[in-house]
Design a protein around this motif. Structure first.
Motif, PDB file in Angstrom:
ATOM      1  N   ALA A 300       0.832  -1.208   0.000  1.00 18.79           N
ATOM      2  CA  ALA A 300       0.000   0.000   0.000  1.00 18.79           C
ATOM      3  C   ALA A 300       0.865   1.256   0.000  1.00 18.79           C
ATOM      4  O   ALA A 300       1.996   1.255   0.507  1.00 18.79           O
ATOM      5  CB  ALA A 300      -0.912  -0.001   1.227  1.00 18.79           C
ATOM      6  N   GLU A 301       0.327   2.332  -0.590  1.00 17.74           N
ATOM      7  CA  GLU A 301       1.044   3.604  -0.576  1.00 17.74           C
ATOM      8  C   GLU A 301       1.248   4.075   0.866  1.00 17.74           C
ATOM      9  O   GLU A 301       0.422   3.825   1.743  1.00 17.74           O
ATOM     10  CB  GLU A 301       0.294   4.669  -1.382  1.00 17.74           C
ATOM     11  N   GLU A 302       2.354   4.784   1.097  1.00 18.21           N
ATOM     12  CA  GLU A 302       2.705   5.273   2.430  1.00 18.21           C
ATOM     13  C   GLU A 302       2.236   6.716   2.599  1.00 18.21           C
ATOM     14  O   GLU A 302       2.522   7.568   1.755  1.00 18.21           O
ATOM     15  CB  GLU A 302       4.215   5.200   2.639  1.00 18.21           C
ATOM     16  N   ALA A 303       1.520   7.000   3.680  1.00 22.62           N
ATOM     17  CA  ALA A 303       1.107   8.368   3.970  1.00 22.62           C
ATOM     18  C   ALA A 303       2.281   9.135   4.569  1.00 22.62           C
ATOM     19  O   ALA A 303       2.957   8.649   5.481  1.00 22.62           O
ATOM     20  CB  ALA A 303      -0.071   8.372   4.941  1.00 22.62           C
ATOM     21  N   LEU A 304       2.532  10.325   4.033  1.00 20.49           N
ATOM     22  CA  LEU A 304       3.593  11.198   4.546  1.00 20.49           C
ATOM     23  C   LEU A 304       2.956  12.421   5.186  1.00 20.49           C
ATOM     24  O   LEU A 304       1.953  12.935   4.687  1.00 20.49           O
ATOM     25  CB  LEU A 304       4.528  11.624   3.421  1.00 20.49           C
ATOM     26  N   HIS A 305       3.548  12.918   6.278  1.00 20.30           N
ATOM     27  CA  HIS A 305       2.963  14.015   7.034  1.00 20.30           C
ATOM     28  C   HIS A 305       3.969  15.144   7.238  1.00 20.30           C
ATOM     29  O   HIS A 305       5.182  14.900   7.310  1.00 20.30           O
ATOM     30  CB  HIS A 305       2.465  13.513   8.396  1.00 20.30           C
ATOM     31  N   PHE A 306       3.470  16.368   7.319  1.00 19.95           N
ATOM     32  CA  PHE A 306       4.324  17.520   7.582  1.00 19.95           C
ATOM     33  C   PHE A 306       4.837  17.467   9.020  1.00 19.95           C
ATOM     34  O   PHE A 306       4.082  17.179   9.952  1.00 19.95           O
ATOM     35  CB  PHE A 306       3.552  18.821   7.379  1.00 19.95           C
ATOM     36  N   ALA A 307       6.117  17.772   9.192  1.00 15.08           N
ATOM     37  CA  ALA A 307       6.705  17.824  10.526  1.00 15.08           C
ATOM     38  C   ALA A 307       6.493  19.194  11.173  1.00 15.08           C
ATOM     39  O   ALA A 307       6.550  19.313  12.394  1.00 15.08           O
ATOM     40  CB  ALA A 307       8.193  17.515  10.458  1.00 15.08           C
ATOM     41  N   GLU A 308       6.237  20.220  10.358  1.00 14.87           N
ATOM     42  CA  GLU A 308       6.099  21.576  10.876  1.00 14.87           C
ATOM     43  C   GLU A 308       4.870  22.252  10.271  1.00 14.87           C
ATOM     44  O   GLU A 308       4.414  21.896   9.173  1.00 14.87           O
ATOM     45  CB  GLU A 308       7.336  22.398  10.537  1.00 14.87           C
ATOM     46  N   SER A 309       4.377  23.235  10.982  1.00 20.00           N
ATOM     47  CA  SER A 309       3.266  24.056  10.478  1.00 20.00           C
ATOM     48  C   SER A 309       3.813  25.213   9.650  1.00 20.00           C
ATOM     49  O   SER A 309       4.963  25.617   9.808  1.00 20.00           O
ATOM     50  CB  SER A 309       2.440  24.607  11.646  1.00 20.00           C
ATOM     51  N   GLY A 310       2.976  25.754   8.765  1.00 18.49           N
ATOM     52  CA  GLY A 310       3.381  26.905   7.985  1.00 18.49           C
ATOM     53  C   GLY A 310       2.701  26.947   6.633  1.00 18.49           C
ATOM     54  O   GLY A 310       1.589  26.416   6.464  1.00 18.49           O
ATOM     55  N   LEU A 311       3.371  27.565   5.685  1.00 16.82           N
ATOM     56  CA  LEU A 311       2.835  27.766   4.345  1.00 16.82           C
ATOM     57  C   LEU A 311       3.648  26.909   3.378  1.00 16.82           C
ATOM     58  O   LEU A 311       4.879  26.922   3.423  1.00 16.82           O
ATOM     59  CB  LEU A 311       2.964  29.249   3.962  1.00 16.82           C
ATOM     60  N   VAL A 312       2.969  26.174   2.484  1.00 17.45           N
ATOM     61  CA  VAL A 312       3.691  25.347   1.512  1.00 17.45           C
ATOM     62  C   VAL A 312       4.405  26.273   0.532  1.00 17.45           C
ATOM     63  O   VAL A 312       3.781  26.975  -0.259  1.00 17.45           O
ATOM     64  CB  VAL A 312       2.741  24.382   0.770  1.00 17.45           C
ATOM     65  N   LEU A 313       5.744  26.263   0.603  1.00 17.92           N
ATOM     66  CA  LEU A 313       6.570  27.191  -0.159  1.00 17.92           C
ATOM     67  C   LEU A 313       6.950  26.637  -1.536  1.00 17.92           C
ATOM     68  O   LEU A 313       6.984  27.370  -2.526  1.00 17.92           O
ATOM     69  CB  LEU A 313       7.836  27.499   0.629  1.00 17.92           C
ATOM     70  N   SER A 314       7.249  25.351  -1.589  1.00 20.75           N
ATOM     71  CA  SER A 314       7.672  24.751  -2.853  1.00 20.75           C
ATOM     72  C   SER A 314       7.245  23.292  -2.893  1.00 20.75           C
ATOM     73  O   SER A 314       7.007  22.666  -1.858  1.00 20.75           O
ATOM     74  CB  SER A 314       9.189  24.863  -3.038  1.00 20.75           C
ATOM     75  N   ARG A 315       7.187  22.775  -4.129  1.00 20.48           N
ATOM     76  CA  ARG A 315       6.769  21.386  -4.330  1.00 20.48           C
ATOM     77  C   ARG A 315       7.540  20.811  -5.508  1.00 20.48           C
ATOM     78  O   ARG A 315       7.734  21.473  -6.531  1.00 20.48           O
ATOM     79  CB  ARG A 315       5.270  21.317  -4.618  1.00 20.48           C
ATOM     80  N   ARG A 316       7.995  19.582  -5.362  1.00 18.20           N
ATOM     81  CA  ARG A 316       8.673  18.903  -6.463  1.00 18.20           C
ATOM     82  C   ARG A 316       7.658  18.592  -7.561  1.00 18.20           C
ATOM     83  O   ARG A 316       6.576  18.050  -7.298  1.00 18.20           O
ATOM     84  CB  ARG A 316       9.322  17.609  -5.961  1.00 18.20           C
ATOM     85  N   LEU A 317       7.998  18.930  -8.801  1.00 22.82           N
ATOM     86  CA  LEU A 317       7.107  18.675  -9.927  1.00 22.82           C
ATOM     87  C   LEU A 317       7.256  17.273 -10.495  1.00 22.82           C
ATOM     88  O   LEU A 317       6.298  16.715 -11.017  1.00 22.82           O
ATOM     89  CB  LEU A 317       7.363  19.705 -11.031  1.00 22.82           C
ATOM     90  N   HIS A 318       8.445  16.709 -10.419  1.00 15.97           N
ATOM     91  CA  HIS A 318       8.664  15.364 -10.942  1.00 15.97           C
ATOM     92  C   HIS A 318       8.083  14.338  -9.969  1.00 15.97           C
ATOM     93  O   HIS A 318       8.468  14.297  -8.802  1.00 15.97           O
ATOM     94  CB  HIS A 318      10.155  15.094 -11.142  1.00 15.97           C
ATOM     95  N   THR A 319       7.181  13.526 -10.443  1.00 11.03           N
ATOM     96  CA  THR A 319       6.524  12.549  -9.565  1.00 11.03           C
ATOM     97  C   THR A 319       7.481  11.452  -9.128  1.00 11.03           C
ATOM     98  O   THR A 319       7.481  11.037  -7.969  1.00 11.03           O
ATOM     99  CB  THR A 319       5.305  11.949 -10.285  1.00 11.03           C
ATOM    100  N   MET A 320       8.299  10.943 -10.054  1.00 13.37           N
ATOM    101  CA  MET A 320       9.282   9.936  -9.674  1.00 13.37           C
ATOM    102  C   MET A 320      10.394  10.581  -8.861  1.00 13.37           C
ATOM    103  O   MET A 320      10.892  11.654  -9.207  1.00 13.37           O
ATOM    104  CB  MET A 320       9.870   9.246 -10.904  1.00 13.37           C
ATOM    105  N   CYS A 321      10.777   9.925  -7.768  1.00  8.12           N
ATOM    106  CA  CYS A 321      11.753  10.494  -6.845  1.00  8.12           C
ATOM    107  C   CYS A 321      12.798   9.454  -6.458  1.00  8.12           C
ATOM    108  O   CYS A 321      12.551   8.247  -6.516  1.00  8.12           O
ATOM    109  CB  CYS A 321      11.066  10.990  -5.570  1.00  8.12           C
ATOM    110  N   GLU A 322      13.947   9.956  -6.057  1.00  6.07           N
ATOM    111  CA  GLU A 322      15.018   9.138  -5.495  1.00  6.07           C
ATOM    112  C   GLU A 322      15.253   9.567  -4.054  1.00  6.07           C
ATOM    113  O   GLU A 322      14.824  10.645  -3.634  1.00  6.07           O
ATOM    114  CB  GLU A 322      16.308   9.311  -6.307  1.00  6.07           C
TER     115      GLU A 322
END
Length: 336
Positions: A300-322
């Protein structure tokens, strides 16, 4: 003939000078090859001095296109003082549409203070920090998220240990009229252009003006506005050059990114599905997205959670990751 960096610039000459910085670097195709970095000096007597640069990373186009326009449009009679323009600072990276130089793998914005006898990227960084930046009151380095990142339109300064210079830097950052202002804590030995500007005695301001390795109507407009507002505020021009002089809709909102825990990172190969949008306000523990393993469909896919509160500043556009790829960053709003 085979080392250093050469140029024929006359910084006290009035008028418009189009030239190159030349860095010798022997390659298979051409044993006496020189890396040619375009540079333009526009001067009209004594006055404020401003260095505008883009193409620090080659796949960040808003600044490159805007500064090319500025080179063509600025008449020396329109200005007071001197404007130095570098539309493609890391020229090999720009020509290859890459973040880093294909000649030496150099990331110019991690190469300062450089080395006068090093690789081309290192030699350029050293020239900028020791020769070019000290000749200017302000250094404005225009970035965007590049091919792999989506980024809030955000001006940036690095924190200065001198309270008065830090105040002036933040004031300069607000002048750009960006929706957000981002204060980075990279330390005195920062390898970035902003760290180099600080060490050279100049005020440095930067920012992220787009992303995705493309230029849009909105990202070009916000870049033009920032350039015009900065030049007018410094007194080097008295009217907009690139735009119509539109005013920002709201004051700049200050953000801070100072802890590694504000980033969300991949720890293995996988495919990231976001659950939050750029600019969203999020809280610690909130769902950030899911990490999929398409090579193990029984897992099953793994849920990931934010460690800190705030405003989402940036996001990776490439879906595949290393492992090690930054998936998202959350900036902390700063009062005052």
């Amino acid at each position: 003939m085979h080392t250093g960096l050469a140029h024929t610039l006359e910084f006290d000459r009035d008028g418009k000078t189009l030239s190159h910085l030349s860095i010798p670097f022997s390659i298979d195709r051409s044993p006496y090859f020189q890396v040619k970095v375009p540079i333009c000096l526009i001067r009209n007597g004594d006055g404020p001095t401003l260095l505008l640069m883009a193409g620090n990373h080659g796949d960040e186009y808003e600044g490159e296109l805007s500064l090319a326009k500025l080179v063509r449009r600025l008449d020396p009679k329109r200005i007071k003082g001197r404007i130095t323009i570098m539309p493609m600072a890391n020229a090999p990276a720009v020509m290859a549409a890459k973040r880093c130089s294909p000649l030496d793998g150099g990331n110019l914005n991690r190469a300062f203070p450089g080395d006068p006898s090093g690789t081309p990227t290192s030699r350029l960084a050293n020239f900028l920090e020791t020769e070019l930046f000290p000749r200017h009151d302000v250094v404005f380095d225009i970035h965007s998220g590049g091919t792999s990142m989506e980024h809030l339109p955000t001006a940036l300064v690095e924190r200065n240990a001198d309270p008065e210079r830090h105040r002036r830097g933040v004031e300069l950052m607000r002048t750009l009229g960006m929706p957000y202002g981002f204060i980075a804590d990279n330390g005195q030995a920062s390898p970035t252009s902003m760290g180099a500007a600080r060490r050279a005695g100049a005020l440095g301001v930067s920012g992220e003006f787009g992303g995705g390795g493309t230029a849009t109507v909105d990202s070009m407009a916000i870049t033009a506005r920032a350039l015009d507002r900065l030049m007018i505020a410094m007194g080097v021009v008295d009217a907009p050059v690139l735009g119509a002089g539109e005013k920002p809709s709201a004051p700049t909102r200050l953000l801070s990114l100072s802890r590694h825990s504000q980033g969300l990172y991949a720890t293995r190969r996988g495919w990231f599905e976001p659950a939050a949008r750029l600019g969203d306000s999020v809280t610690s523990g909130q769902l950030a997205g899911w990490y999929h393993d398409l090579e193990r469909l029984d897992v099953a896919e793994e849920a990931l959670h934010f460690a800190e509160s705030g405003l989402v500043l940036s996001r990776r556009l490439h879906t595949m990751c290393e492992a090690g790829d930054c998936l998202m960053q959350v900036a902390e709003p700063v009062d005052g």
